[in-house]
Design a protein around this motif. Sequence first.
Motif, mmCIF file in Angstrom:
data_model
loop_
_atom_site.group_PDB
_atom_site.id
_atom_site.type_symbol
_atom_site.label_atom_id
_atom_site.label_comp_id
_atom_site.label_asym_id
_atom_site.label_seq_id
_atom_site.Cartn_x
_atom_site.Cartn_y
_atom_site.Cartn_z
ATOM 1 N N ASN A 20 0.637 -0.949 0.118
ATOM 2 C CA ASN A 20 0.167 0.098 -0.157
ATOM 3 C C ASN A 20 0.623 0.994 -0.376
ATOM 4 O OD1 ASN A 20 -2.720 -1.263 -0.177
ATOM 5 N ND2 ASN A 20 -2.277 -1.631 2.147
ATOM 6 N N VAL A 21 1.740 1.283 1.080
ATOM 7 C CA VAL A 21 2.657 1.946 0.742
ATOM 8 C C VAL A 21 3.337 3.057 -1.037
ATOM 9 C CG1 VAL A 21 5.206 3.137 2.121
ATOM 10 C CG2 VAL A 21 3.137 2.283 3.194
ATOM 11 N N VAL A 22 3.685 1.275 -0.784
ATOM 12 C CA VAL A 22 4.706 1.297 -2.602
ATOM 13 C C VAL A 22 3.456 1.853 -3.647
ATOM 14 C CG1 VAL A 22 5.731 -0.077 -4.744
ATOM 15 C CG2 VAL A 22 6.668 -0.096 -2.066
ATOM 16 N N ARG A 23 2.455 2.074 -3.203
ATOM 17 C CA ARG A 23 1.037 2.737 -4.468
ATOM 18 C C ARG A 23 1.330 4.024 -3.907
ATOM 19 N NH1 ARG A 23 -1.165 -2.335 -2.756
ATOM 20 N NH2 ARG A 23 -1.575 -4.272 -4.188
ATOM 21 N N GLU A 24 1.626 3.946 -3.410
ATOM 22 C CA GLU A 24 1.673 5.409 -3.372
ATOM 23 C C GLU A 24 2.088 6.547 -3.343
ATOM 24 O OE1 GLU A 24 -1.683 6.756 -1.197
ATOM 25 O OE2 GLU A 24 -2.459 5.144 -1.899
ATOM 26 N N ILE A 25 3.557 5.727 -3.690
ATOM 27 C CA ILE A 25 5.060 6.350 -4.163
ATOM 28 C C ILE A 25 4.536 6.967 -5.948
ATOM 29 C CG2 ILE A 25 7.058 6.788 -4.772
ATOM 30 C CD1 ILE A 25 7.165 4.197 -3.103
ATOM 31 N N PRO A 26 4.392 8.447 -6.116
ATOM 32 C CA PRO A 26 3.913 9.175 -7.728
ATOM 33 C C PRO A 26 4.745 8.828 -8.454
ATOM 34 C CG PRO A 26 3.964 10.766 -5.870
ATOM 35 C CD PRO A 26 4.711 9.215 -4.877
ATOM 36 N N PHE A 27 4.526 8.344 -9.596
ATOM 37 C CA PHE A 27 5.476 8.474 -10.725
ATOM 38 C C PHE A 27 6.732 9.327 -10.910
ATOM 39 C CE2 PHE A 27 6.767 8.489 -14.870
ATOM 40 C CZ PHE A 27 6.827 7.482 -15.896
ATOM 41 N N GLY A 28 8.227 8.922 -11.021
ATOM 42 C CA GLY A 28 9.055 9.351 -11.025
ATOM 43 C C GLY A 28 9.547 10.251 -9.679
ATOM 44 N N VAL A 29 9.615 9.406 -8.806
ATOM 45 C CA VAL A 29 9.673 9.371 -7.707
ATOM 46 C C VAL A 29 9.830 8.306 -6.730
ATOM 47 C CG1 VAL A 29 8.670 9.869 -4.916
ATOM 48 C CG2 VAL A 29 8.316 11.267 -6.478
ATOM 49 N N VAL A 30 11.324 8.673 -6.059
ATOM 50 C CA VAL A 30 11.988 7.246 -6.079
ATOM 51 C C VAL A 30 11.919 6.821 -4.360
ATOM 52 C CG1 VAL A 30 14.769 6.171 -6.305
ATOM 53 C CG2 VAL A 30 13.590 6.975 -8.157
ATOM 54 N N ALA A 31 11.724 6.232 -3.828
ATOM 55 C CA ALA A 31 12.144 5.816 -2.760
ATOM 56 C C ALA A 31 13.206 4.103 -2.039
ATOM 57 C CB ALA A 31 10.557 5.793 -1.936
ATOM 58 N N SER A 32 13.505 4.868 -0.980
ATOM 59 C CA SER A 32 14.548 3.135 -1.228
ATOM 60 C C SER A 32 13.727 2.271 -0.240
ATOM 61 C CB SER A 32 15.761 4.183 -0.050
ATOM 62 O OG SER A 32 15.925 4.038 1.074
ATOM 63 N N TYR A 33 14.009 1.015 0.318
ATOM 64 C CA TYR A 33 13.633 0.375 0.648
ATOM 65 C C TYR A 33 13.267 0.244 2.555
ATOM 66 C CZ TYR A 33 13.271 -3.270 -3.379
ATOM 67 O OH TYR A 33 12.871 -4.436 -4.633
ATOM 68 N N GLY A 34 14.349 1.197 2.687
ATOM 69 C CA GLY A 34 14.737 1.393 3.991
ATOM 70 C C GLY A 34 13.460 2.422 4.617
ATOM 71 N N GLN A 35 13.009 3.689 3.116
ATOM 72 C CA GLN A 35 11.860 4.399 3.339
ATOM 73 C C GLN A 35 10.939 3.928 3.435
ATOM 74 O OE1 GLN A 35 13.708 6.699 0.244
ATOM 75 N NE2 GLN A 35 14.194 9.170 1.404
ATOM 76 N N VAL A 36 11.019 2.810 2.867
ATOM 77 C CA VAL A 36 9.077 2.715 2.886
ATOM 78 C C VAL A 36 9.159 1.671 3.571
ATOM 79 C CG1 VAL A 36 7.596 0.840 1.260
ATOM 80 C CG2 VAL A 36 9.193 1.808 0.117
ATOM 81 N N ALA A 37 9.742 1.387 4.430
ATOM 82 C CA ALA A 37 9.979 0.324 5.453
ATOM 83 C C ALA A 37 9.556 0.747 7.359
ATOM 84 C CB ALA A 37 10.829 -0.329 6.222
ATOM 85 N N GLU A 38 10.447 2.519 6.801
ATOM 86 C CA GLU A 38 10.019 3.519 8.252
ATOM 87 C C GLU A 38 8.666 3.944 7.361
ATOM 88 O OE1 GLU A 38 11.440 8.355 8.868
ATOM 89 O OE2 GLU A 38 13.047 6.378 8.590
ATOM 90 N N VAL A 39 7.741 3.814 6.305
ATOM 91 C CA VAL A 39 6.851 4.241 6.446
ATOM 92 C C VAL A 39 5.607 3.384 6.980
ATOM 93 C CG1 VAL A 39 4.922 5.564 4.427
ATOM 94 C CG2 VAL A 39 7.288 6.609 4.633
ATOM 95 N N ALA A 40 5.856 2.485 6.063
ATOM 96 C CA ALA A 40 4.853 1.164 6.546
ATOM 97 C C ALA A 40 4.628 0.827 7.624
ATOM 98 C CB ALA A 40 4.935 0.079 5.688
ATOM 99 N N GLY A 41 6.217 0.493 8.694
ATOM 100 C CA GLY A 41 5.799 0.833 9.949
ATOM 101 C C GLY A 41 5.657 -1.161 10.598
#
Length: 65
Positions: A20-41
Amino acid sequence: MLSIVPKPLKTDAAYERIRNVVREIPFGVVASYGQVAEVAGGCTARMVGYAMASLPPGSDVPWHR
């Protein structure tokens, strides 16, 4: 013959949060796995990698972002 029915893992809920977090990342924006993990909790960057690797073909999760 013994039939084993797999029980849902605790990671199922975490994987769904990650997706669900990854689905929210806008097109053209990059997020690291660490950033996704932090947001997902409640998970690690490695779990994010496992969640992305377990996506079925044709998934709507934009794993390439």
